[in-house]
Write a protein that holds these residues in place. Structure first.
Motif, short mmCIF file in Angstrom:
data_model
loop_
_atom_site.label_atom_id
_atom_site.label_comp_id
_atom_site.label_asym_id
_atom_site.label_seq_id
_atom_site.Cartn_x
_atom_site.Cartn_y
_atom_site.Cartn_z
N THR A 385 0.84 -1.20 0.00
CA THR A 385 0.00 0.00 0.00
C THR A 385 0.88 1.25 0.00
O THR A 385 2.10 1.17 0.18
CB THR A 385 -0.91 0.03 1.23
OG1 THR A 385 -0.08 0.14 2.41
CG2 THR A 385 -1.75 -1.24 1.32
N ASP A 387 0.98 3.50 2.30
CA ASP A 387 1.59 3.63 3.63
C ASP A 387 2.83 2.75 3.74
O ASP A 387 3.85 3.15 4.32
CB ASP A 387 0.58 3.24 4.72
CG ASP A 387 -0.51 4.31 4.89
OD1 ASP A 387 -0.26 5.46 4.50
OD2 ASP A 387 -1.58 3.97 5.42
N LYS A 417 -5.80 -4.80 -5.78
CA LYS A 417 -6.47 -4.81 -4.49
C LYS A 417 -5.64 -5.58 -3.47
O LYS A 417 -5.12 -6.64 -3.76
CB LYS A 417 -7.86 -5.45 -4.60
CG LYS A 417 -8.88 -4.60 -5.35
CD LYS A 417 -10.25 -5.26 -5.31
CE LYS A 417 -11.29 -4.38 -6.02
NZ LYS A 417 -12.64 -5.01 -5.99
N LYS A 418 -5.53 -5.03 -2.27
CA LYS A 418 -4.80 -5.69 -1.20
C LYS A 418 -5.55 -5.48 0.10
O LYS A 418 -5.52 -4.40 0.68
CB LYS A 418 -3.37 -5.15 -1.08
CG LYS A 418 -2.57 -5.87 0.01
CD LYS A 418 -1.21 -5.25 0.25
CE LYS A 418 -0.50 -5.99 1.36
NZ LYS A 418 0.77 -5.36 1.73
N SER A 419 -6.20 -6.55 0.57
CA SER A 419 -6.94 -6.50 1.84
C SER A 419 -7.87 -5.29 1.89
O SER A 419 -7.82 -4.48 2.82
CB SER A 419 -5.96 -6.47 3.02
OG SER A 419 -5.14 -7.59 3.00
N LYS A 420 -8.71 -5.15 0.86
CA LYS A 420 -9.70 -4.08 0.76
C LYS A 420 -9.08 -2.70 0.61
O LYS A 420 -9.75 -1.69 0.74
CB LYS A 420 -10.64 -4.11 1.97
CG LYS A 420 -11.45 -5.40 2.10
CD LYS A 420 -12.39 -5.35 3.29
CE LYS A 420 -13.19 -6.64 3.41
NZ LYS A 420 -14.13 -6.60 4.56
N GLN A 421 -7.76 -2.65 0.35
CA GLN A 421 -7.09 -1.38 0.11
C GLN A 421 -6.48 -1.41 -1.30
O GLN A 421 -6.41 -2.46 -1.94
CB GLN A 421 -5.97 -1.14 1.13
CG GLN A 421 -6.46 -1.06 2.57
CD GLN A 421 -5.30 -0.73 3.49
OE1 GLN A 421 -4.69 0.32 3.40
NE2 GLN A 421 -4.99 -1.65 4.40
#
Length: 434
Positions: A385, A387, A417-421
């Motif tokens: 992400t 962050d 997409k990565k864990s809803k992020q």
């Protein structure tokens, strides 16, 4: 939980590994790295895999592949199934896994940088994903005083603060000091061992960071193998190949593994920027390495200072003028370590040069973006992400967002997409090394 060996890895173990399993030596004539590369090329040309050599219908394929090596030799190696089962049982009891060049989890940066020198097998204990994180390789002599131990432990500490892994050889002295400093500060460490992986996997001091996923121990040599000078020299290139930059804390002059590994990087391999500790008490070896092209270590005092020093060093390497050895109709692009790079020898390809002004030079901002591109192409094999990218590069989130947007626009990385992020990863290519 140790994952079962893939069929390809089973075959490669039978062909190249001593399978010590309580024995001091193997009784078979193992394939050398060069011989295995030759066999792998034959298999690739026939669109086959190592696993096909242990399939029920493998007789004809073995016959076809045996000419350079001898049929009896290949059959003898491939018939060591019982010895392999004993070795695997021993490794599993010590939480040791094995991966081969044919496995998707094999570190892509090793294939990219080492190419045909890539070890066919890696034995390890701990989180294999740490091998793709890069970081700072810290190397140095075994026999050093307490002052240098404290200095090196502090390098490990600020690396942890910068969210940069330490890559180490695990030897006493400088290697272990850097490793200890990083782990105590909550950082991550990848250790490339030349011997005694079994002992290290069971060592009490390593137990907690191994279980926490902050330490990985690897070796291209059998976990029960003892010390060998040649192995110690050969593993040096793996330490540098897994890193983003290297620091030589202290080196003897024209002797020892630290000197040999650093000179190999500075004179020939040039995988990463090589920093060298300098100053009045740095020693003759360090001074000589600086004269050979090593970069003076800026002695960063915080994680953010370290992060920027490594980014700037990468930018400087990209900006260095390269000696032209190709015709004017050809050009060589700066190396980009993609998620799964091609390993086949690179053939010259004629290109049409884009018209540019003779005196046009990239701006400092462009040079920095190119350095960031190189790092992220390697680090985003697994999606991260905004962050996480900001933490990786020790920068603000707005700066990370800006760089990521530019690299997405250039087609270097992609959104996923990565864990809803929203995550970002390198646009992958195919991998052909087995």
């Amino acid at each position: 939980m140790i994952e079962p060996l893939t069929p390809n890895t089973q075959a490669i173990l039978l062909l190249t590994a001593p399978l010590i399993a309580g024995r001091s030596e193997t009784s078979c004539d193992l394939l050398s790295l060069g011989e295995y590369n030759r066999l792998a090329l034959i298999l690739r040309q026939k669109q086959r895999q190592p696993a096909d050599l242990i399939a029920p219908d493998a007789k004809e394929l073995i016959e076809t592949c045996s000419q350079p090596f001898g049929r009896e030799r290949l059959n003898a190696l491939l018939s060591r199934g019982f010895l392999l089962s004993q070795a695997v049982e021993r490794w599993n009891a010590r939480s040791i896994w094995v991966i081969s060049r044919a496995d998707s989890k094999y570190p892509k940066r090793l294939k990219s940088r080492l190419k045909e020198d890539t070890p066919p097998l890696l034995y390890g204990c701990g989180d294999v994903a740490l091998l793709e994180k890069g970081g700072l390789a810290v190397v140095g002599s075994r026999h050093v005083d307490d002052e240098l131990i404290r200095y090196t432990e502090n390098v490990g500490r600020i690396s942890a603060e910068a969210h940069r892994s330490i890559v180490s050889g695990g030897a006493r002295g400088i290697d272990r000091a850097a490793m200890h400093g990083a782990l105590v500060a909550g950082g991550e460490v990848a250790v490339v061992m030349a011997d005694s992986l079994e002992k290290a996997a069971l060592a009490r001091d390593n137990r907690s960071p191994l279980m926490d996923g902050r330490l990985v121990l690897i070796s291209p040599y059998d976990p029960a193998a003892g010390f060998n000078v040649g192995h110690a020299m050969q593993r040096n290139k793996l330490i540098y190949a897994l890193a983003d930059a290297a620091l030589v804390v202290t080196s003897d002059f024209e002797k020892g593994g630290t000197w040999a590994g650093a000179v190999e990087q500075l004179d020939r391999l040039r995988f990463v920027p090589v920093f060298v500790r300098n100053g009045a008490n740095s020693g003759k070896g360090n001074s000589a390495l600086l004269n050979r092209g090593g970069k003076a270590w800026p002695n960063p005092q915080s994680g953010s200072e370290l992060g920027w020093a490594l980014v700037a060093a990468a930018a400087a390497v990209i900006a260095e003028p390269k000696q032209e050895t190709l015709p004017l109709t050809l050009r060589e692009e700066p190396p980009v370590y993609d998620a799964a790079p091609e390993i086949e020898p690179v053939a010259a390809v004629t290109e049409t040069l884009e018209p540019t002004a003779a005196d046009t030079k990239p701006s400092p901002e462009e040079e920095l973006l190119n350095a960031v591109r190189k790092i992220l192409c390697r680090e985003l094999a697994d999606a991260r992400t905004e962050d996480e990218v900001a933490a990786l590069l020790a920068i603000t989130k707005p700066q990370a967002k800006s760089w990521l947007a530019q690299l997405v626009q250039k087609g270097v990385i992609e959104k996923v997409k990565k864990s809803k992020q929203v995550g970002f990863r390198t646009v992958a290519k195919s991998d052909s090394l087995i």
